[in-house]
Enzyme design. Structure first.
Site, PDB file in Angstrom:
ATOM      1  N   GLU A 167      -1.190   5.736  -1.626  1.00 39.19           N
ATOM      2  CA  GLU A 167      -0.843   4.365  -2.036  1.00 39.19           C
ATOM      3  C   GLU A 167      -0.593   4.346  -3.542  1.00 39.19           C
ATOM      4  O   GLU A 167      -1.543   4.333  -4.334  1.00 39.19           O
ATOM      5  CB  GLU A 167      -2.001   3.423  -1.660  1.00 39.19           C
ATOM      6  CG  GLU A 167      -1.698   1.982  -1.966  1.00 39.19           C
ATOM      7  CD  GLU A 167      -2.844   1.062  -1.551  1.00 39.19           C
ATOM      8  OE1 GLU A 167      -3.431   1.270  -0.474  1.00 39.19           O
ATOM      9  OE2 GLU A 167      -3.158   0.148  -2.327  1.00 39.19           O
ATOM     10  N   HIS A 214       1.453  -3.599  -6.446  1.00 31.22           N
ATOM     11  CA  HIS A 214       1.537  -2.321  -7.167  1.00 31.22           C
ATOM     12  C   HIS A 214       2.989  -2.053  -7.574  1.00 31.22           C
ATOM     13  O   HIS A 214       3.243  -1.550  -8.668  1.00 31.22           O
ATOM     14  CB  HIS A 214       1.024  -1.168  -6.301  1.00 31.22           C
ATOM     15  CG  HIS A 214      -0.429  -1.284  -5.948  1.00 31.22           C
ATOM     16  ND1 HIS A 214      -1.081  -0.338  -5.197  1.00 31.22           N
ATOM     17  CD2 HIS A 214      -1.360  -2.221  -6.249  1.00 31.22           C
ATOM     18  CE1 HIS A 214      -2.351  -0.693  -5.042  1.00 31.22           C
ATOM     19  NE2 HIS A 214      -2.539  -1.834  -5.677  1.00 31.22           N
ATOM     20  N   ASP A 264      -3.265  -7.081 -11.162  1.00 30.19           N
ATOM     21  CA  ASP A 264      -3.189  -7.003  -9.710  1.00 30.19           C
ATOM     22  C   ASP A 264      -3.909  -8.215  -9.112  1.00 30.19           C
ATOM     23  O   ASP A 264      -5.099  -8.157  -8.824  1.00 30.19           O
ATOM     24  CB  ASP A 264      -3.899  -5.693  -9.308  1.00 30.19           C
ATOM     25  CG  ASP A 264      -3.542  -5.212  -7.937  1.00 30.19           C
ATOM     26  OD1 ASP A 264      -2.593  -5.750  -7.350  1.00 30.19           O
ATOM     27  OD2 ASP A 264      -4.213  -4.285  -7.456  1.00 30.19           O
ATOM     28  N   GLU A 301       2.405  -1.001  -1.633  1.00 28.41           N
ATOM     29  CA  GLU A 301       1.783  -2.319  -1.863  1.00 28.41           C
ATOM     30  C   GLU A 301       2.623  -3.153  -2.817  1.00 28.41           C
ATOM     31  O   GLU A 301       3.016  -2.704  -3.893  1.00 28.41           O
ATOM     32  CB  GLU A 301       0.362  -2.134  -2.416  1.00 28.41           C
ATOM     33  CG  GLU A 301      -0.309  -3.466  -2.730  1.00 28.41           C
ATOM     34  CD  GLU A 301      -1.816  -3.354  -2.883  1.00 28.41           C
ATOM     35  OE1 GLU A 301      -2.428  -2.511  -2.191  1.00 28.41           O
ATOM     36  OE2 GLU A 301      -2.371  -4.117  -3.681  1.00 28.41           O
ATOM     37  N   HIS A 357     -12.836   0.571   3.467  1.00 21.51           N
ATOM     38  CA  HIS A 357     -13.375   1.689   2.683  1.00 21.51           C
ATOM     39  C   HIS A 357     -14.783   1.938   3.232  1.00 21.51           C
ATOM     40  O   HIS A 357     -15.476   0.990   3.620  1.00 21.51           O
ATOM     41  CB  HIS A 357     -13.588   1.341   1.210  1.00 21.51           C
ATOM     42  CG  HIS A 357     -12.380   0.955   0.426  1.00 21.51           C
ATOM     43  ND1 HIS A 357     -11.881  -0.312   0.423  1.00 21.51           N
ATOM     44  CD2 HIS A 357     -11.617   1.666  -0.429  1.00 21.51           C
ATOM     45  CE1 HIS A 357     -10.843  -0.368  -0.400  1.00 21.51           C
ATOM     46  NE2 HIS A 357     -10.658   0.822  -0.928  1.00 21.51           N
ATOM     47  N   ASP A 361     -17.248  -0.476   1.816  1.00 18.66           N
ATOM     48  CA  ASP A 361     -17.170  -1.893   2.199  1.00 18.66           C
ATOM     49  C   ASP A 361     -18.103  -2.158   3.362  1.00 18.66           C
ATOM     50  O   ASP A 361     -18.721  -3.217   3.446  1.00 18.66           O
ATOM     51  CB  ASP A 361     -15.784  -2.298   2.735  1.00 18.66           C
ATOM     52  CG  ASP A 361     -14.653  -1.935   1.826  1.00 18.66           C
ATOM     53  OD1 ASP A 361     -14.872  -1.893   0.616  1.00 18.66           O
ATOM     54  OD2 ASP A 361     -13.540  -1.709   2.346  1.00 18.66           O
ATOM     55  N   ASP A 389      -3.795  -6.672   2.047  1.00 18.74           N
ATOM     56  CA  ASP A 389      -4.644  -6.285   0.911  1.00 18.74           C
ATOM     57  C   ASP A 389      -4.566  -7.438  -0.085  1.00 18.74           C
ATOM     58  O   ASP A 389      -3.952  -7.332  -1.142  1.00 18.74           O
ATOM     59  CB  ASP A 389      -4.153  -4.970   0.307  1.00 18.74           C
ATOM     60  CG  ASP A 389      -5.147  -4.412  -0.688  1.00 18.74           C
ATOM     61  OD1 ASP A 389      -6.139  -5.101  -0.982  1.00 18.74           O
ATOM     62  OD2 ASP A 389      -4.935  -3.289  -1.179  1.00 18.74           O
ATOM     63  N   ASP A 431       0.760  -2.410   2.322  1.00 22.84           N
ATOM     64  CA  ASP A 431      -0.313  -3.315   1.895  1.00 22.84           C
ATOM     65  C   ASP A 431       0.379  -4.584   1.422  1.00 22.84           C
ATOM     66  O   ASP A 431       0.990  -4.619   0.348  1.00 22.84           O
ATOM     67  CB  ASP A 431      -1.159  -2.692   0.774  1.00 22.84           C
ATOM     68  CG  ASP A 431      -2.396  -1.997   1.323  1.00 22.84           C
ATOM     69  OD1 ASP A 431      -2.484  -1.828   2.557  1.00 22.84           O
ATOM     70  OD2 ASP A 431      -3.266  -1.620   0.518  1.00 22.84           O
TER      71      ASP A 431
HETATM   72  C1  XUL Z   1      -6.353  -1.267  -5.119  1.00 18.15           C
HETATM   73  C2  XUL Z   1      -5.962  -1.200  -3.705  1.00 18.15           C
HETATM   74  C3  XUL Z   1      -6.963  -0.609  -2.792  1.00 18.15           C
HETATM   75  C4  XUL Z   1      -6.387   0.259  -1.733  1.00 18.15           C
HETATM   76  C5  XUL Z   1      -7.405   0.973  -0.891  1.00 18.15           C
HETATM   77  O1  XUL Z   1      -5.413  -1.855  -5.940  1.00 18.15           O
HETATM   78  O2  XUL Z   1      -4.898  -1.648  -3.328  1.00 18.15           O
HETATM   79  O3  XUL Z   1      -7.728  -1.621  -2.264  1.00 18.15           O
HETATM   80  O4  XUL Z   1      -5.548  -0.455  -0.888  1.00 18.15           O
HETATM   81  O5  XUL Z   1      -8.250   1.757  -1.633  1.00 18.15           O
HETATM   82 CO    CO Z   2      -3.974  -1.618  -1.483  1.00 17.86          CO
END
Ligand code: XUL
Ligand code: CO
Length: 437
Positions: free
Chosen positions: A231, A270, A306, A267, A100, A103, A338, A295
């Site tokens: 995402e 998620h 999460d 992800e 990001h 970051d 991630d 992810d």
């Molecule tokens: C949040 C998440 C983020 C994204 C990027 O749950 O997964 O870190 O991957 O913004």
């Molecule tokens: Co993510």
């Protein structure tokens, strides 16, 4: 200066190795189905968890031991941290990383200063990429940490926040392009709501779509050739996130004429927060031509949030790679960890254990998936299960040649449907275990 003096470059030593800092399965040049493991897996380290994670949780502050950190969020520290990140990634031998904007570089007193900070760090990132050959899998913008995003970014009730977000994503797209990023990710951050009683949902959804259209326009204008990835995540931080899961996000994209411009970054944790398996989300996205990147992480079955843990479950990695092989790869996407080390795993060496183990679990998963495909036992069971569709009335329905009337006539003549056959779930699960040696 070295941040990891006790760690040499991680090498492949084969399945019998007992060295915790060696790969037992990830052998980057080994060919699987005619492609190297490196190219199948396209591993990426994520900057936020690995280089900005402190181990803080809602019950206590960070406790991670990171000797290279000076305790500030200064530009100077951001520049020094780039060296740590590239040392780590070079020793690990990953081809990609993801970040990001916030970051890698600190926010300044205003947008212009913030962009200037980012430019300074991007210059160093570009030099480091050049020196090491490590590439950017994707960039993204953090539109959720700063307090201005308290009501969301493009779905904020404050139009100025939409404008700020547009400016921030414009810049993030520019630097992602500059660094040769192969994708750009949109994770919803605070795009959602906490209570329906104060929310104009229709307006917020329209704004989210307008934001995406602007991003697509700007992508085309600057000639950014990477893939746009959404995402999905169902909850957290808001009680209802708009990009809930792949099915919901696809419906949204189609409704606003955006589906040709995006794919999904799926992800694991998620998926499970949405009460799906990762397998469900991957297969749903892939079946719709929307699986762009992954992810990789996992949740904790006992915790409802999460947890972003490093994945080591071979059923998970094997099925993930089965889907990836089934669609002939992820294209410009990859496998981004991630994932964060547990708060209790606070030493720098734990970062290596985490990544080495997960890379190995995916490499082993890849070999298992290739073996499953090679002998075809499981796909034969599935094919057999649907064989009524390969000829007769099934083939005729699939070809669009039947109607309610014709099928009524068919069934009145026949009297009843053919007998069902067993689903063989237990057999498949037993066969699966043969590969997990
Ligand atoms: C949040 C998440 C983020 C994204 C990027 O749950 O997964 O870190 O991957 O913004
Ligand atoms: Co993510």
């Amino acid at each position: 200066m070295t941040a990891f003096p006790d760690v040499a470059k991680i090498k492949y030593e084969g399945p019998d190795s007992k060295n915790p800092l060696a790969f037992r399965h990830y052998n980057p040049d080994e060919m699987v189905e005619g492609k190297s493991m490196r190219d199948h897996l396209r591993f990426a380290v994520c900057y936020w968890h690995t280089f900005r994670g402190t181990g803080s949780d809602p019950f206590g502050p960070g406790c991670a031991v990171r000797p290279w950190e000076d305790g500030t969020d200064s530009l100077d520290m951001a520049l020094k941290r780039v060296d740590v990140a590239f040392e780590f990634m070079e020793k690990l031998g990953v081809p990609y990383y993801c970040f990001h904007d916030r970051d890698v570089s600190p926010e300044g007193a205003n947008l212009a200063e913030t962009n200037k900070n980012l430019d300074a760090v991007v210059k160093k990132l570009a030099e480091s990429q050049q020196r090491t050959g490590i590439k950017l899998l994707w960039g993204t913008a953090n539109l959720f940490s700063n307090k201005r995003f308290v009501h969301g970014a493009s779905t904020s009730c404050n139009a100025d926040v939409f404008a700020y977000s547009a400016a921030q994503v414009k810049k993030a797209l520019e630097v992602t392009k500059e660094l040769g990023g192969e994708n750009y990710v949109f994770w919803g951050g605070r795009e959602g709501y906490m209570t329906i009683w104060n929310t104009d949902m229709k307006r917020e959804l329209d704004h989210l779509a307008r934001f995406f259209h602007m991003a697509v326009d700007y992508k085309k204008k600057i000639g950014f050739a990477g893939t746009f990835l959404i995402e999905p995540k169902p909850h957290e931080p808001t009680s209802h996130q708009y990009d809930f899961d792949c099915a919901n996000s696809l419906a949204f994209l189609r409704g606003y004429g955006l589906d040709k411009e995006f794919k999904f970054n799926v992800e694991t944790n998620h998926a499970t927060l949405a009460k799906h398996t990762m397998g469900h989300e991957l297969v749903y996205a892939s079946a719709n031509g929307m699986l762009g990147s992954i992810d990789a992480n996992r949740g904790d079955p006992l915790l409802g949030w999460d947890t972003d843990q490093f994945p080591t479950d071979l059923y998970l990695t094997a099925h993930t790679m089965l889907v990836v092989l089934g669609q002939k790869g992820l294209g410009s996407g990859g496998l981004n960890f991630d994932a964060k080390v547990r708060r209790e795993s606070f030493e720098p060496i734990d970062l290596f254990h985490a990544h080495v183990g997960s890379m190995d679990a995916f490499a082993q998963g890849l070999k298992i998936a290739a073996a499953i495909r090679k002998d075809g036992l499981i796909s034969d069971v599935v094919k057999q299960r649907y064989s009524s569709w390969d000829s007769g009335v099934g083939a005729s329905i699939e070809a669009g040649k039947e109607s309610f009337e014709s099928l009524e006539a068919y069934m009145l003549k026949k009297g009843d449907a053919d007998k069902n056959v067993s689903g063989r779930q237990e057999l498949i699960e037993n066969v699966l275990n043969r590969y997990l040696r």
